[in-house]
Scaffold this active site. Structure first.
Site, mmCIF file in Angstrom:
data_model
loop_
_atom_site.group_PDB
_atom_site.id
_atom_site.type_symbol
_atom_site.label_atom_id
_atom_site.label_comp_id
_atom_site.label_asym_id
_atom_site.label_seq_id
_atom_site.Cartn_x
_atom_site.Cartn_y
_atom_site.Cartn_z
ATOM 1 N N SER A 150 0.555 -1.440 0.025
ATOM 2 C CA SER A 150 -0.293 0.206 0.286
ATOM 3 C C SER A 150 0.809 1.101 0.314
ATOM 4 C CB SER A 150 -1.015 0.128 1.142
ATOM 5 O OG SER A 150 -1.358 1.525 0.770
ATOM 6 N N TYR A 163 -2.994 -0.224 10.756
ATOM 7 C CA TYR A 163 -3.042 -0.310 9.393
ATOM 8 C C TYR A 163 -1.433 -0.559 8.546
ATOM 9 C CZ TYR A 163 -4.352 -0.839 4.586
ATOM 10 O OH TYR A 163 -4.670 -1.426 2.811
HETATM 11 N N1 LIG Z 1 -8.988 -0.519 -2.271
HETATM 12 C C1 LIG Z 1 -7.648 0.335 -2.119
HETATM 13 O O1 LIG Z 1 -7.533 1.618 -1.847
HETATM 14 C C2 LIG Z 1 -5.741 -0.186 -1.653
HETATM 15 C C3 LIG Z 1 -5.335 0.435 -1.320
HETATM 16 C C4 LIG Z 1 -4.126 -0.007 -0.791
HETATM 17 C C5 LIG Z 1 -3.875 -1.622 -0.306
HETATM 18 N N2 LIG Z 1 -5.090 -1.825 -0.784
HETATM 19 C C6 LIG Z 1 -4.742 -3.047 -0.058
HETATM 20 O O2 LIG Z 1 -4.901 -4.408 -1.399
HETATM 21 C C7 LIG Z 1 -5.010 -5.501 -0.909
HETATM 22 C C8 LIG Z 1 -6.952 -5.723 -1.598
HETATM 23 O O3 LIG Z 1 -7.389 -5.011 -1.349
HETATM 24 P P1 LIG Z 1 -9.099 -4.982 -1.722
HETATM 25 O O4 LIG Z 1 -9.422 -3.084 -2.186
HETATM 26 O O5 LIG Z 1 -9.444 -5.448 -2.878
HETATM 27 O O6 LIG Z 1 -9.860 -4.834 -0.781
HETATM 28 P P2 LIG Z 1 -11.152 -5.591 -0.325
HETATM 29 O O7 LIG Z 1 -12.323 -6.031 -1.539
HETATM 30 O O8 LIG Z 1 -12.142 -5.714 1.236
HETATM 31 O O9 LIG Z 1 -11.139 -7.370 0.262
HETATM 32 C C9 LIG Z 1 -10.744 -8.192 0.600
HETATM 33 C C10 LIG Z 1 -10.310 -9.621 -0.061
HETATM 34 O O10 LIG Z 1 -9.261 -10.278 1.321
HETATM 35 C C11 LIG Z 1 -10.026 -10.987 1.983
HETATM 36 N N3 LIG Z 1 -9.941 -11.224 2.811
HETATM 37 C C12 LIG Z 1 -10.155 -10.514 4.225
HETATM 38 N N4 LIG Z 1 -9.525 -11.198 5.237
HETATM 39 C C13 LIG Z 1 -9.288 -11.915 4.395
HETATM 40 C C14 LIG Z 1 -9.303 -13.122 6.621
HETATM 41 N N5 LIG Z 1 -9.215 -12.808 7.487
HETATM 42 N N6 LIG Z 1 -9.090 -14.168 6.199
HETATM 43 C C15 LIG Z 1 -8.892 -14.431 4.035
HETATM 44 N N7 LIG Z 1 -9.294 -13.734 3.378
HETATM 45 C C16 LIG Z 1 -9.496 -12.176 3.970
HETATM 46 C C17 LIG Z 1 -11.593 -10.541 1.261
HETATM 47 O O11 LIG Z 1 -12.867 -12.051 1.297
HETATM 48 P P3 LIG Z 1 -13.586 -12.125 3.255
HETATM 49 O O12 LIG Z 1 -13.760 -11.068 3.532
HETATM 50 O O13 LIG Z 1 -14.451 -13.078 2.130
HETATM 51 O O14 LIG Z 1 -12.337 -12.772 3.428
HETATM 52 C C18 LIG Z 1 -11.552 -10.008 -0.083
HETATM 53 O O15 LIG Z 1 -11.710 -11.499 -0.541
HETATM 54 C C19 LIG Z 1 -5.198 -5.408 1.323
HETATM 55 O O16 LIG Z 1 -4.073 -6.610 1.151
HETATM 56 C C20 LIG Z 1 -5.436 -3.786 1.011
HETATM 57 O O17 LIG Z 1 -5.161 -3.278 2.046
HETATM 58 C C21 LIG Z 1 -5.925 -1.657 -1.160
#
Ligand SMILES: NC(=O)c1ccc[n+]([C@@H]2O[C@H](COP(=O)([O-])OP(=O)(O)OC[C@H]3O[C@@H](n4cnc5c(N)ncnc54)[C@H](OP(=O)(O)O)[C@@H]3O)[C@@H](O)[C@H]2O)c1
Length: 249
Positions: A150, A163
């Site tokens: 991130s 975070y």
């Molecule tokens: N969106 C942004 O702006 C952004 C920016 C920087 C970095 N990121 C990073 O990108 C990655 C993906 O983010 P996203 O935005 O796509 O998030 P998201 O839409 O909330 O998706 C998160 C995914 O992770 C799974 N997950 C969460 N907790 C888990 C657990 N305890 N065990 C197993 N699976 C788990 C969720 O499935 P379940 O809920 O079913 O477990 C879901 O498939 C993350 O690492 C996040 O920190 C995102």
């Protein structure tokens, strides 16, 4: 011009049921790569698998999708997940450590439970997934790990102290680990996005204009670029920020 290609045939994507992980998975299976996706909610995983395999026309060329419901907060989850994914896929070329959770709280209000949860899912689980995946990756013709970090791996954003700490930890161990396995030609890339249009950003930053956010497809496209440029240039890290952020962190 040659069509880019990769020797990668089998991949594990954590958090592949939605958001960035779903788009990465979709890109991989369209390229004929078999993918195992993991997340906590089995219904969401089933729905994702249905969507990913629905396109009849392309089915012939598509990779298979396997699902593993698992909670990466649990200490034994990395070992169980790699074992199950390896058994389903038969081998493993690519690990994408994508699953993560955010936490929007002042440091003063963050509990030990909050801290542990964020650190366990965002930092401990990827650490031990890398460890467990190594014996499988060592048998691969193109062993690769992608860490979804991130912009807060590099900066501290207010209300995101736990975070930010977890994403700094992810980046820190990755730098050390990459050096440990460099001689084995295991490629490790870290992608640091900021402001991607997913459920996570909806809950953490509802104030942001949707128009400014990064389309998760762009993250998947960048990963395809990395996977198909396995040449003598060493790419370690890429930052992708939303449109209206100032350049550089
Ligand atoms: N969106 C942004 O702006 C952004 C920016 C920087 C970095 N990121 C990073 O990108 C990655 C993906 O983010 P996203 O935005 O796509 O998030 P998201 O839409 O909330 O998706 C998160 C995914 O992770 C799974 N997950 C969460 N907790 C888990 C657990 N305890 N065990 C197993 N699976 C788990 C969720 O499935 P379940 O809920 O079913 O477990 C879901 O498939 C993350 O690492 C996040 O920190 C995102």
């Amino acid at each position: 011009m040659n069509t880019p290609s990769t020797k990668i045939q089998r991949a594990l994507v954590t958090g592949g049921s939605r958001g960035i992980g779903f788009h990465i998975t979709e890109m991989l299976i369209k390229q004929g790569i078999d993918v195992c996706i993991a997340g906590r909610n089995s219904e969401h995983l089933e729905n994702a698998r249905e969507k990913l395999t629905a396109d009849d026309e392309a089915k012939q060329r598509r990779g298979k999708v396997y699902i593993v419901p698992i909670d990466l907060e649990k200490p034994d989850a990395p070992q169980k997940l790699i074992q199950t994914a390896g058994e389903n896929l038969g081998s493993l070329d690519l690990l994408v450590n994508n699953a993560g959770i955010s936490l929007n709280l002042p440091l003063e209000k963050t509990t030990i439970q909050d801290w542990d949860r964020v650190m366990h899912i965002n930092a401990r689980a990827p650490f031990f997934l890398c460890q467990e995946a190594l014996p499988w990756l060592r048998k691969s013709a193109a062993p690769t790990i992608i860490q979804i970090a991130s912009v807060v791996s590099h900066a501290g954003y207010e209300l995101q102290s736990a975070y930010s700490a977890s994403k700094h930890a992810l980046l820190g161990f990755t730098k050390a680990f990459a050096k440990e396995v460099q001689q084995e030609d295991i490629r490790i890339y870290t992608l640091s996005p900021g402001g991607v249009a997913t459920k996570m950003i909806d809950s953490v930053r509802p104030d942001l204009d949707q128009e400014d956010l990064i389309d998760p497809q762009e993250i998947a496209n960048m990963i395809w670029f990395l996977l198909t440029h396995r040449r003598n240039a060493m790419i370690d890290h890429i930052t992708m920020r939303r449109v209206k952020k100032t350049a550089w962190i």
